[in-house]
Write an enzyme that holds these catalytic residues in place. Structure first.
Site, short mmCIF file in Angstrom:
data_model
loop_
_atom_site.label_atom_id
_atom_site.label_comp_id
_atom_site.label_asym_id
_atom_site.label_seq_id
_atom_site.Cartn_x
_atom_site.Cartn_y
_atom_site.Cartn_z
N LYS A 23 -32.47 -63.04 -90.76
CA LYS A 23 -31.69 -62.26 -89.79
C LYS A 23 -32.24 -60.84 -89.64
O LYS A 23 -32.50 -60.38 -88.53
CB LYS A 23 -30.22 -62.18 -90.26
CG LYS A 23 -29.40 -61.17 -89.48
CD LYS A 23 -27.99 -61.05 -90.01
CE LYS A 23 -27.81 -60.18 -91.23
NZ LYS A 23 -27.50 -58.77 -90.99
N ASN A 24 -32.41 -60.14 -90.76
CA ASN A 24 -32.75 -58.73 -90.66
C ASN A 24 -34.19 -58.50 -90.20
O ASN A 24 -34.52 -57.43 -89.70
CB ASN A 24 -32.45 -58.00 -91.97
CG ASN A 24 -30.96 -57.85 -92.18
OD1 ASN A 24 -30.18 -57.99 -91.24
ND2 ASN A 24 -30.55 -57.60 -93.42
N ARG A 93 -25.40 -52.31 -86.15
CA ARG A 93 -26.11 -51.12 -86.56
C ARG A 93 -27.62 -51.21 -86.31
O ARG A 93 -28.26 -50.22 -85.95
CB ARG A 93 -25.85 -50.90 -88.04
CG ARG A 93 -26.45 -49.65 -88.54
CD ARG A 93 -26.23 -49.47 -89.99
NE ARG A 93 -27.20 -48.51 -90.47
CZ ARG A 93 -27.04 -47.21 -90.41
NH1 ARG A 93 -25.95 -46.71 -89.93
NH2 ARG A 93 -27.97 -46.40 -90.82
N CYS A 117 -19.42 -48.57 -90.84
CA CYS A 117 -19.07 -49.98 -90.74
C CYS A 117 -18.32 -50.36 -92.00
O CYS A 117 -17.99 -49.51 -92.83
CB CYS A 117 -20.30 -50.84 -90.53
SG CYS A 117 -21.30 -50.99 -91.98
N ARG A 122 -22.94 -45.05 -93.46
CA ARG A 122 -24.24 -45.40 -92.89
C ARG A 122 -24.75 -44.38 -91.87
O ARG A 122 -24.90 -44.69 -90.69
CB ARG A 122 -24.20 -46.81 -92.32
CG ARG A 122 -23.80 -47.83 -93.38
CD ARG A 122 -23.81 -49.23 -92.86
NE ARG A 122 -25.13 -49.84 -92.94
CZ ARG A 122 -25.38 -51.10 -92.58
NH1 ARG A 122 -24.43 -51.85 -92.12
NH2 ARG A 122 -26.59 -51.59 -92.70
N PRO A 123 -25.05 -43.17 -92.33
CA PRO A 123 -25.60 -42.16 -91.41
C PRO A 123 -27.03 -42.52 -90.96
O PRO A 123 -27.63 -43.45 -91.49
CB PRO A 123 -25.61 -40.89 -92.25
CG PRO A 123 -25.66 -41.37 -93.67
CD PRO A 123 -24.96 -42.69 -93.71
N VAL A 124 -27.54 -41.75 -89.99
CA VAL A 124 -28.91 -42.00 -89.51
C VAL A 124 -29.79 -40.76 -89.66
O VAL A 124 -30.78 -40.60 -88.97
CB VAL A 124 -28.93 -42.50 -88.04
CG1 VAL A 124 -28.36 -43.90 -87.94
CG2 VAL A 124 -28.19 -41.54 -87.11
N ASP A 309 -27.39 -57.09 -100.73
CA ASP A 309 -26.92 -58.21 -99.90
C ASP A 309 -26.61 -59.47 -100.72
O ASP A 309 -26.14 -60.47 -100.17
CB ASP A 309 -27.96 -58.55 -98.82
CG ASP A 309 -28.04 -57.45 -97.76
OD1 ASP A 309 -27.14 -56.59 -97.72
OD2 ASP A 309 -29.02 -57.46 -96.99
N VAL A 331 -26.24 -48.97 -103.51
CA VAL A 331 -26.87 -48.79 -102.19
C VAL A 331 -25.84 -48.35 -101.14
O VAL A 331 -26.08 -47.41 -100.38
CB VAL A 331 -27.61 -50.07 -101.75
CG1 VAL A 331 -28.22 -49.90 -100.36
CG2 VAL A 331 -28.70 -50.43 -102.76
N ARG A 401 -21.90 -63.78 -87.75
CA ARG A 401 -22.90 -62.76 -87.43
C ARG A 401 -24.22 -63.04 -88.11
O ARG A 401 -25.28 -62.75 -87.56
CB ARG A 401 -22.44 -61.38 -87.94
CG ARG A 401 -21.37 -60.73 -87.13
CD ARG A 401 -21.09 -59.39 -87.72
NE ARG A 401 -22.35 -58.69 -87.95
CZ ARG A 401 -22.49 -57.60 -88.68
NH1 ARG A 401 -21.45 -57.07 -89.25
NH2 ARG A 401 -23.66 -57.04 -88.84
N1 EPU Z 1 -28.87 -44.02 -95.40
C1 EPU Z 1 -28.70 -42.67 -95.21
N2 EPU Z 1 -29.31 -42.10 -94.13
C2 EPU Z 1 -30.07 -42.82 -93.24
C3 EPU Z 1 -30.24 -44.21 -93.48
C4 EPU Z 1 -29.61 -44.78 -94.58
O1 EPU Z 1 -28.02 -41.99 -95.97
O2 EPU Z 1 -30.60 -42.23 -92.28
C5 EPU Z 1 -28.18 -44.64 -96.57
C6 EPU Z 1 -27.17 -45.68 -96.12
O3 EPU Z 1 -25.94 -45.09 -95.75
C7 EPU Z 1 -27.06 -46.57 -97.33
C8 EPU Z 1 -28.49 -46.53 -97.90
O4 EPU Z 1 -29.11 -45.39 -97.31
O5 EPU Z 1 -26.16 -46.04 -98.24
C9 EPU Z 1 -29.31 -47.76 -97.58
O6 EPU Z 1 -29.36 -47.98 -96.19
P1 EPU Z 1 -30.60 -48.63 -95.45
O7 EPU Z 1 -30.99 -47.71 -94.34
O8 EPU Z 1 -31.64 -49.03 -96.43
O9 EPU Z 1 -29.93 -49.92 -94.83
P2 EPU Z 1 -29.98 -50.41 -93.34
O10 EPU Z 1 -31.34 -50.33 -92.80
O11 EPU Z 1 -28.89 -49.77 -92.56
C10 EPU Z 1 -30.57 -52.87 -93.96
C11 EPU Z 1 -29.96 -54.22 -93.72
C12 EPU Z 1 -28.70 -54.38 -94.55
C13 EPU Z 1 -29.07 -54.20 -96.03
C14 EPU Z 1 -29.74 -52.84 -96.22
C15 EPU Z 1 -30.21 -52.61 -97.65
C16 EPU Z 1 -30.61 -54.60 -91.43
C17 EPU Z 1 -30.20 -54.81 -90.03
N3 EPU Z 1 -29.65 -54.35 -92.30
O12 EPU Z 1 -29.59 -51.92 -93.54
O13 EPU Z 1 -28.23 -55.71 -94.34
O14 EPU Z 1 -27.92 -54.29 -96.82
O15 EPU Z 1 -30.87 -52.73 -95.36
O16 EPU Z 1 -31.08 -53.60 -98.03
O17 EPU Z 1 -31.78 -54.73 -91.74
C18 EPU Z 1 -26.67 -57.43 -94.28
O18 EPU Z 1 -27.58 -58.17 -93.85
O19 EPU Z 1 -25.55 -57.88 -94.64
C19 EPU Z 1 -26.91 -56.00 -94.35
C20 EPU Z 1 -25.93 -55.11 -94.45
#
Ligand code: EPU
Length: 439
Positions: A23-24, A93, A117, A122-124, A309, A331, A401
């Site tokens: 999926k991801n 997201r 969520c 989950r900030p960016v 996950d 995480v 999903r």
């Molecule tokens: N974070 C920040 N700032 C940012 C980005 C992330 O503080 O700009 C923090 C997040 O809030 C979180 C941590 O960093 O606490 C990790 O977030 P990450 O960015 O690594 O996760 P993601 O890219 O949003 C992807 C997967 C998630 C999976 C995570 C960790 C996708 C679409 N989603 O999310 O998948 O849990 O990596 O491996 O690729 C799922 O499939 O159920 C799922 C949630």
């Protein structure tokens, strides 16, 4: 009407299950295809609600999509500056990740902030700071992130970027953005997840120059243009891990393929520590051979550490272990909401902050429960398979999903699971009491 799952526990499972595409990886590769001004083909695309939503997002940007079976043809020859609709971005997201490729191609991109969520805020900020380092001017107004390349130039320029945290999404956004930038980009402390590697491989198939994906340092030399590619997505390691736990928790032997065993190293090691054996019957086939469940401590970490996950599924397993397990979620800040639901099924779990202490009990008992996020819903299905009696699971939109036909696949292995339609106003409890017929 909405559907709920009726899981009748304690059936023995056996047989072989086919693992779908990741999926991801699928979601981010669909964003990656926006980099390419020629048609691309993705194979092994799972049929999921999230993939459909991502399809709606890229369509809103001008992309033509044609899906047949697990093949998805993506033609991003003409993409426009239109803004991805907030209603869609807020539901998914991963759709925020389109900001990287759209900015790289057009020199401008507007994407609504995805918001928090079920599992955390989950900030960016890491995405935004990285894009700024690549020369973008990024403003956030009224909940929309507007990024553009300053000074009339259309191309981002390569930069050295250190990520404060190895965020999967930020690594992917910045890798995509740097692919078409002028000059070389280095991403330090990059995420090493297999989905990041799959994205890099797809971009390379389109002509991108990327080295080091899968390590902490990724080097990208920008190219002016990418070309068409035909690419097969890797198998879903989290789906495979979920079936490994299904075998362990039901004390059943299940084999699964295709898998890339290396992607499951942490989950396999933990399963072994918890008593099960995992055999590699061929380079892409794993078989779980169960034994009584032992307790083990778990701490989630970025890859190659234990995946967040898989935390909920392993917690379900540990509820039935011979002993006490400490499970630490590092995480996401709010990813223990399944605890309350597992407690309803008789699990003995105490939570303090991001730590759950699980005391194994001899048996769970079926109960009405609510799925709080995608992986939590899988954990509840697993707990229901092992529990005594009937578990009724509400909130199935989460499951739909991200797992392709999970219940159908489990039923083929011998599980007793039914999807039952109930009026949306009814609670799971009422559904049990009124004994709704199956749909
Ligand atoms: N974070 C920040 N700032 C940012 C980005 C992330 O503080 O700009 C923090 C997040 O809030 C979180 C941590 O960093 O606490 C990790 O977030 P990450 O960015 O690594 O996760 P993601 O890219 O949003 C992807 C997967 C998630 C999976 C995570 C960790 C996708 C679409 N989603 O999310 O998948 O849990 O990596 O491996 O690729 C799922 O499939 O159920 C799922 C949630």
């Amino acid at each position: 009407m909405e559907s709920v799952l009726h899981v009748r526990g304690r059936s023995a499972l056996s047989g072989q299950v086919t693992i779908s595409g990741a999926k991801n990886a699928a979601l981010v590769l669909m964003a990656g295809a926006l980099l390419c001004p020629e048609p691309c083909r993705l194979r092994n695309v799972p049929n999921l609600l999230d993939v459909k939503r991502m399809g709606q997002i890229v369509r809103a940007l001008g992309v033509k999509l044609d899906a047949h079976g697990d093949v998805l043809d993506i033609d991003a020859t003409h993409i426009g500056q239109s803004q991805a609709p907030y209603e869609l971005v807020s539901q998914l997201r991963a759709s925020f990740f389109v900001i990287g490729p759209v900015l790289a191609r057009l020199g401008i991109a507007r994407v609504p902030l995805p918001g928090g969520c079920a599992i955390g805020a989950r900030p960016v900020d890491l995405h935004v700071r990285g894009l700024q380092a690549l020369g973008a001017d990024v403003q956030i107004h009224h909940g929309v992130v507007r990024a553009c390349v300053r000074g009339g130039r259309k191309r981002l320029r390569g930069a050295k970027i250190y990520l404060d945290y190895p965020s999967v999404g930020a690594t992917e956004t910045l890798m995509m953005a740097a692919t078409l930038a002028d000059g070389e980009t280095t991403l330090d402390n990059a995420a090493q997840e297999p989905e990041v590697v799959d994205l890099a491989n797809f971009c390379r198939a389109m002509g991108a120059k990327i080295q080091g994906a899968g390590t902490k340092t990724i080097r990208i030399v920008g190219v002016p243009r990418l070309h068409q590619a035909d690419y097969r997505i890797v198998p879903d390691r989290i789906e495979a891990g979920t079936f490994l736990v299904a075998g362990a928790i039901t004390q059943s032997e299940i084999s699964m393929s295709p898998v890339i065993p290396d992607h499951l190293t942490a989950a396999i090691a933990k399963l072994r520590a918890m008593g099960s054996q995992v055999a590699m019957d061929s380079p892409n086939t794993l078989r779980v051979i169960p034994s009584p469940i032992e307790a083990a401590d778990i701490e989630t970490q970025p890859y190659p550490g234990f995946p967040t996950d898989m935390q909920a599924q392993f917690m379900a397993l540990s509820t039935l272990s011979n002993g006490n397990s400490v499970i630490t979620e590092t995480v996401f800040e709010n990813r223990l909401r399944h605890v309350a639901e597992l407690q309803r099924m008789g699990a003995d779990i105490r939570v303090k902050g991001n730590i759950a202490v699980v005391r194994g009990v001899p048996m769970l008992s079926g109960a009405p429960v609510v799925a709080t996020d995608l992986r939590a819903s899988a954990a509840l299905v697993l707990a229901g398979l092992a529990a005594d009696g009937k578990t009724v699971i509400q909130g199935l939109h989460h499951l739909d999903r991200g797992y392709e036909n999970l219940t159908e696949k489990l039923c083929r292995l011998g599980a007793d699971i039914e999807r039952v339609m109930v009026p949306s106003s009814e609670t799971a409890t009422e559904a049990i009491e009124s004994g709704q017929p199956s749909a």
